[in-house]
Write a protein that holds these residues in place. Structure first.
Motif, PDB file in Angstrom:
ATOM      1  N   LEU A   1       0.827  -1.210   0.000  1.00 40.17           N
ATOM      2  CA  LEU A   1       0.000   0.000   0.000  1.00 40.17           C
ATOM      3  C   LEU A   1       0.861   1.259   0.000  1.00 40.17           C
ATOM      4  CD1 LEU A   1      -2.936   0.932   0.056  1.00 40.17           C
ATOM      5  CD2 LEU A   1      -2.842   0.880   2.544  1.00 40.17           C
ATOM      6  N   ILE A   2       1.928   1.251   0.767  1.00 40.35           N
ATOM      7  CA  ILE A   2       2.821   2.418   0.820  1.00 40.35           C
ATOM      8  C   ILE A   2       3.528   2.621  -0.522  1.00 40.35           C
ATOM      9  CG2 ILE A   2       4.958   3.290   1.856  1.00 40.35           C
ATOM     10  CD1 ILE A   2       4.028   1.982   4.492  1.00 40.35           C
ATOM     11  N   ALA A   3       3.997   1.519  -1.117  1.00 39.71           N
ATOM     12  CA  ALA A   3       4.717   1.618  -2.396  1.00 39.71           C
ATOM     13  C   ALA A   3       3.841   2.240  -3.478  1.00 39.71           C
ATOM     14  CB  ALA A   3       5.200   0.234  -2.832  1.00 39.71           C
ATOM     15  N   TYR A   4       2.590   1.785  -3.585  1.00 39.70           N
ATOM     16  CA  TYR A   4       1.703   2.326  -4.613  1.00 39.70           C
ATOM     17  C   TYR A   4       1.179   3.710  -4.255  1.00 39.70           C
ATOM     18  CZ  TYR A   4       1.732  -1.838  -7.490  1.00 39.70           C
ATOM     19  OH  TYR A   4       2.119  -2.863  -8.330  1.00 39.70           O
ATOM     20  N   SER A   5       1.081   4.008  -2.971  1.00 41.91           N
ATOM     21  CA  SER A   5       0.710   5.372  -2.567  1.00 41.91           C
ATOM     22  C   SER A   5       1.806   6.355  -2.949  1.00 41.91           C
ATOM     23  CB  SER A   5       0.456   5.417  -1.051  1.00 41.91           C
ATOM     24  OG  SER A   5      -0.646   4.602  -0.699  1.00 41.91           O
ATOM     25  N   ILE A   6       3.059   5.944  -2.797  1.00 42.57           N
ATOM     26  CA  ILE A   6       4.173   6.780  -3.225  1.00 42.57           C
ATOM     27  C   ILE A   6       4.123   6.987  -4.740  1.00 42.57           C
ATOM     28  CG2 ILE A   6       6.691   6.888  -3.449  1.00 42.57           C
ATOM     29  CD1 ILE A   6       6.877   5.459  -0.766  1.00 42.57           C
ATOM     30  N   TYR A   7       3.771   5.926  -5.474  1.00 41.77           N
ATOM     31  CA  TYR A   7       3.612   6.044  -6.932  1.00 41.77           C
ATOM     32  C   TYR A   7       2.594   7.133  -7.272  1.00 41.77           C
ATOM     33  CZ  TYR A   7       1.910   4.909 -11.626  1.00 41.77           C
ATOM     34  OH  TYR A   7       1.507   4.989 -12.935  1.00 41.77           O
ATOM     35  N   LEU A   8       1.432   7.101  -6.613  1.00 40.34           N
ATOM     36  CA  LEU A   8       0.405   8.104  -6.891  1.00 40.34           C
ATOM     37  C   LEU A   8       0.883   9.501  -6.478  1.00 40.34           C
ATOM     38  CD1 LEU A   8      -2.854   6.239  -5.799  1.00 40.34           C
ATOM     39  CD2 LEU A   8      -1.920   6.516  -8.095  1.00 40.34           C
ATOM     40  N   TYR A   9       1.614   9.574  -5.376  1.00 40.55           N
ATOM     41  CA  TYR A   9       2.138  10.868  -4.936  1.00 40.55           C
ATOM     42  C   TYR A   9       3.120  11.433  -5.966  1.00 40.55           C
ATOM     43  CZ  TYR A   9       4.878  14.243  -2.269  1.00 40.55           C
ATOM     44  OH  TYR A   9       5.537  15.367  -1.853  1.00 40.55           O
ATOM     45  N   LEU A  10       4.005  10.578  -6.461  1.00 44.98           N
ATOM     46  CA  LEU A  10       4.969  11.022  -7.464  1.00 44.98           C
ATOM     47  C   LEU A  10       4.270  11.468  -8.742  1.00 44.98           C
ATOM     48  CD1 LEU A  10       7.710   8.247  -7.053  1.00 44.98           C
ATOM     49  CD2 LEU A  10       7.848  10.630  -6.286  1.00 44.98           C
ATOM     50  N   ARG A  11       3.223  10.753  -9.112  1.00 46.29           N
ATOM     51  CA  ARG A  11       2.505  11.053 -10.359  1.00 46.29           C
ATOM     52  C   ARG A  11       1.655  12.316 -10.234  1.00 46.29           C
ATOM     53  NH1 ARG A  11      -0.340  11.997 -14.254  1.00 46.29           N
ATOM     54  NH2 ARG A  11      -0.871  10.584 -15.966  1.00 46.29           N
ATOM     55  N   VAL A  12       0.951  12.481  -9.121  1.00 45.36           N
ATOM     56  CA  VAL A  12       0.000  13.579  -8.987  1.00 45.36           C
ATOM     57  C   VAL A  12       0.662  14.841  -8.430  1.00 45.36           C
ATOM     58  CG1 VAL A  12      -2.137  14.333  -7.876  1.00 45.36           C
ATOM     59  CG2 VAL A  12      -1.930  11.980  -8.706  1.00 45.36           C
ATOM     60  N   SER A  13       1.384  14.698  -7.332  1.00 49.29           N
ATOM     61  CA  SER A  13       1.943  15.877  -6.675  1.00 49.29           C
ATOM     62  C   SER A  13       3.263  16.316  -7.284  1.00 49.29           C
ATOM     63  CB  SER A  13       2.134  15.601  -5.173  1.00 49.29           C
ATOM     64  OG  SER A  13       0.887  15.354  -4.546  1.00 49.29           O
ATOM     65  N   LYS A  14       4.153  15.372  -7.562  1.00 46.69           N
ATOM     66  CA  LYS A  14       5.461  15.706  -8.111  1.00 46.69           C
ATOM     67  C   LYS A  14       5.469  15.750  -9.638  1.00 46.69           C
ATOM     68  CE  LYS A  14       7.544  16.084  -4.167  1.00 46.69           C
ATOM     69  NZ  LYS A  14       8.081  17.375  -3.709  1.00 46.69           N
ATOM     70  N   GLU A  15       4.347  15.317 -10.236  1.00 44.14           N
ATOM     71  CA  GLU A  15       4.200  15.311 -11.701  1.00 44.14           C
ATOM     72  C   GLU A  15       5.360  14.577 -12.378  1.00 44.14           C
ATOM     73  OE1 GLU A  15       3.587  19.278 -13.029  1.00 44.14           O
ATOM     74  OE2 GLU A  15       1.589  19.432 -12.119  1.00 44.14           O
ATOM     75  N   LEU A  16       5.683  13.413 -11.818  1.00 45.72           N
ATOM     76  CA  LEU A  16       6.730  12.567 -12.401  1.00 45.72           C
ATOM     77  C   LEU A  16       6.111  11.686 -13.481  1.00 45.72           C
ATOM     78  CD1 LEU A  16       9.727  11.621 -12.154  1.00 45.72           C
ATOM     79  CD2 LEU A  16       8.898   9.830 -10.616  1.00 45.72           C
TER      80      LEU A  16
ATOM     81  N   SER B   1      11.084   6.764 -15.377  1.00 45.64           N
ATOM     82  CA  SER B   1      11.303   6.666 -13.922  1.00 45.64           C
ATOM     83  C   SER B   1      10.057   6.174 -13.205  1.00 45.64           C
ATOM     84  CB  SER B   1      11.735   8.026 -13.360  1.00 45.64           C
ATOM     85  OG  SER B   1      12.943   8.450 -13.938  1.00 45.64           O
ATOM     86  N   LEU B   2       8.908   6.709 -13.597  1.00 45.73           N
ATOM     87  CA  LEU B   2       7.655   6.288 -12.964  1.00 45.73           C
ATOM     88  C   LEU B   2       7.334   4.836 -13.314  1.00 45.73           C
ATOM     89  CD1 LEU B   2       5.419   7.511 -11.178  1.00 45.73           C
ATOM     90  CD2 LEU B   2       4.110   7.921 -13.259  1.00 45.73           C
ATOM     91  N   ALA B   3       7.602   4.440 -14.551  1.00 43.04           N
ATOM     92  CA  ALA B   3       7.368   3.046 -14.952  1.00 43.04           C
ATOM     93  C   ALA B   3       8.254   2.097 -14.146  1.00 43.04           C
ATOM     94  CB  ALA B   3       7.643   2.892 -16.448  1.00 43.04           C
ATOM     95  N   LEU B   4       9.490   2.477 -13.910  1.00 43.97           N
ATOM     96  CA  LEU B   4      10.398   1.643 -13.109  1.00 43.97           C
ATOM     97  C   LEU B   4       9.903   1.526 -11.672  1.00 43.97           C
ATOM     98  CD1 LEU B   4      13.869   2.847 -14.434  1.00 43.97           C
ATOM     99  CD2 LEU B   4      12.828   0.584 -14.761  1.00 43.97           C
ATOM    100  N   TRP B   5       9.413   2.638 -11.126  1.00 45.47           N
ATOM    101  CA  TRP B   5       8.863   2.581  -9.763  1.00 45.47           C
ATOM    102  C   TRP B   5       7.646   1.656  -9.706  1.00 45.47           C
ATOM    103  CZ3 TRP B   5      10.553   4.525  -5.163  1.00 45.47           C
ATOM    104  CH2 TRP B   5       9.668   4.392  -4.084  1.00 45.47           C
ATOM    105  N   ASN B   6       6.814   1.705 -10.736  1.00 45.60           N
ATOM    106  CA  ASN B   6       5.635   0.854 -10.769  1.00 45.60           C
ATOM    107  C   ASN B   6       6.025  -0.624 -10.848  1.00 45.60           C
ATOM    108  OD1 ASN B   6       2.769   0.555 -10.857  1.00 45.60           O
ATOM    109  ND2 ASN B   6       2.898   0.137 -13.051  1.00 45.60           N
ATOM    110  N   ILE B   7       7.029  -0.934 -11.632  1.00 47.25           N
ATOM    111  CA  ILE B   7       7.496  -2.315 -11.739  1.00 47.25           C
ATOM    112  C   ILE B   7       8.085  -2.782 -10.413  1.00 47.25           C
ATOM    113  CG2 ILE B   7       9.254  -3.783 -12.830  1.00 47.25           C
ATOM    114  CD1 ILE B   7       8.764  -2.188 -15.409  1.00 47.25           C
ATOM    115  N   ALA B   8       8.849  -1.907  -9.743  1.00 52.44           N
ATOM    116  CA  ALA B   8       9.399  -2.246  -8.436  1.00 52.44           C
ATOM    117  C   ALA B   8       8.288  -2.482  -7.414  1.00 52.44           C
ATOM    118  CB  ALA B   8      10.337  -1.135  -7.965  1.00 52.44           C
ATOM    119  N   SER B   9       7.229  -1.678  -7.494  1.00 54.85           N
ATOM    120  CA  SER B   9       6.089  -1.851  -6.584  1.00 54.85           C
ATOM    121  C   SER B   9       5.412  -3.193  -6.817  1.00 54.85           C
ATOM    122  CB  SER B   9       5.079  -0.715  -6.792  1.00 54.85           C
ATOM    123  OG  SER B   9       5.657   0.536  -6.513  1.00 54.85           O
ATOM    124  N   PHE B  10       5.315  -3.601  -8.085  1.00 55.50           N
ATOM    125  CA  PHE B  10       4.693  -4.892  -8.371  1.00 55.50           C
ATOM    126  C   PHE B  10       5.547  -6.053  -7.856  1.00 55.50           C
ATOM    127  CE2 PHE B  10       3.691  -8.500 -11.206  1.00 55.50           C
ATOM    128  CZ  PHE B  10       2.353  -8.646 -10.860  1.00 55.50           C
TER     129      PHE B  10
END
Length: 277
Positions: free
Chosen positions: A228-243, A247-256
């Motif tokens: 839950l924390i890993a994917y919440s960070i993903y959403l934070y990076l995407r929405v708030s940090k506009e990443l 880089s975002l795809a790699l984070w998503n793969i790491a979360s999976f």
């Protein structure tokens, strides 16, 4: 028989409320007014059911239901839903509405699946089993969303490398464009995160009822919070940090990968699987 149907209606209320939280989460991230409207009317229906249950309970007991913790929980959930409807309609503060409904869902779930409300031990055990069923269903649906999101991110990296190396061909044409791959990956995570959050809430309640000793330290609980924390960070990076992008795809793969570790490895270390059987 009447108690049986009332129990089913209470469970339906929890499921409908879960859909409300999902829609409010989408509105919270994107200011999606269509999702907000559907969530509002769905929540209004939940409020109507709760009000009916409250009124029937008052007729049955002949008093206002606030004299016990069990009664107070239900009235508290009703108050939270009422306030949420008022805030949504009058103030339109999405942040407050979403988190008020998360709290309301927690309180309503605790009340609905508390075995102390049933005189029949069989009915209480059946309700706990159904709580587990809803928990597992939501968790698997969220994992399904994360799996598809992973596929889109993986295809994104393939397409990205093909374009970077200028390898034109049939493979490049069969994979859709990068923006669509990234968008679909994000949308699936937006769906998966609130589902997993609700699954964790229900799972914690089930664990508290079945194995109250030290369940917070169970490997499955810790692993689920990690996902839950890993994917919440993903959403934070995407929405708030506009990443965006690689880089975002790699984070998503790491979360999976954390999802896979939690499902296959940590699951075998958990005491929960003993209770599933």
């Amino acid at each position: 028989m009447f108690d049986y149907y009332m129990t089913r209606l209470h469970e339906l209320t929890v499921v409908l409320y879960a859909f409300c939280v999902l829609l409010y989460f989408i509105d919270f991230l994107h200011h999606n007014r269509k999702a907000n409207r559907v969530a509002f009317w769905l929540l209004a229906f939940v409020w109507l059911l709760q009000t009916m249950f409250l009124f029937l309970y008052m007729l049955k007991t002949g008093r206002f239901p606030v004299l016990t913790i069990f009664e107070g929980l239900y009235f508290y959930a009703w108050v939270l839903i009422t306030l949420s409807l008022g805030i949504n309609r009058l103030l339109r503060v999405d942040f407050i509405v979403f988190f008020t409904n998360v709290l309301g869902f927690i309180i309503l779930a605790i009340h609905t699946f508390a075995p102390v409300q049933f005189e029949s031990h069989v009915m209480a055990e059946q309700l706990i089993s159904e709580l587990l069923l809803i928990h597992i269903t939501l968790a698997i649906l969220s994992y399904g969303a994360f799996s598809l999101s992973f596929v889109f991110s993986f295809l994104y990296l393939i397409q990205y490398n093909l374009l970077k190396k200028k390898k034109w061909g049939a493979r490049l044409l069969r994979i859709t464009d990068l923006s669509k791959l990234e968008h679909m990956s994000y949308v699936l995570n937006v769906i998966g995160v609130p589902m997993l959050m609700l699954a964790v809430i229900l799972g914690i309640q089930w664990a508290y009822l079945k194995i109250p000793e030290m369940f917070w330290l169970d490997a499955k609980v810790i692993g689920s919070f990690g996902v839950l924390i890993a994917y919440s960070i993903y959403l934070y990076l995407r929405v708030s940090k506009e990443l965006y992008g690689r880089s975002l795809a790699l984070w998503n793969i790491a979360s999976f990968l954390i999802v896979l570790i939690n499902f296959f490895l940590i699951g075998n270390l958990s005491s929960f699987h003993f209770w599933y059987t």
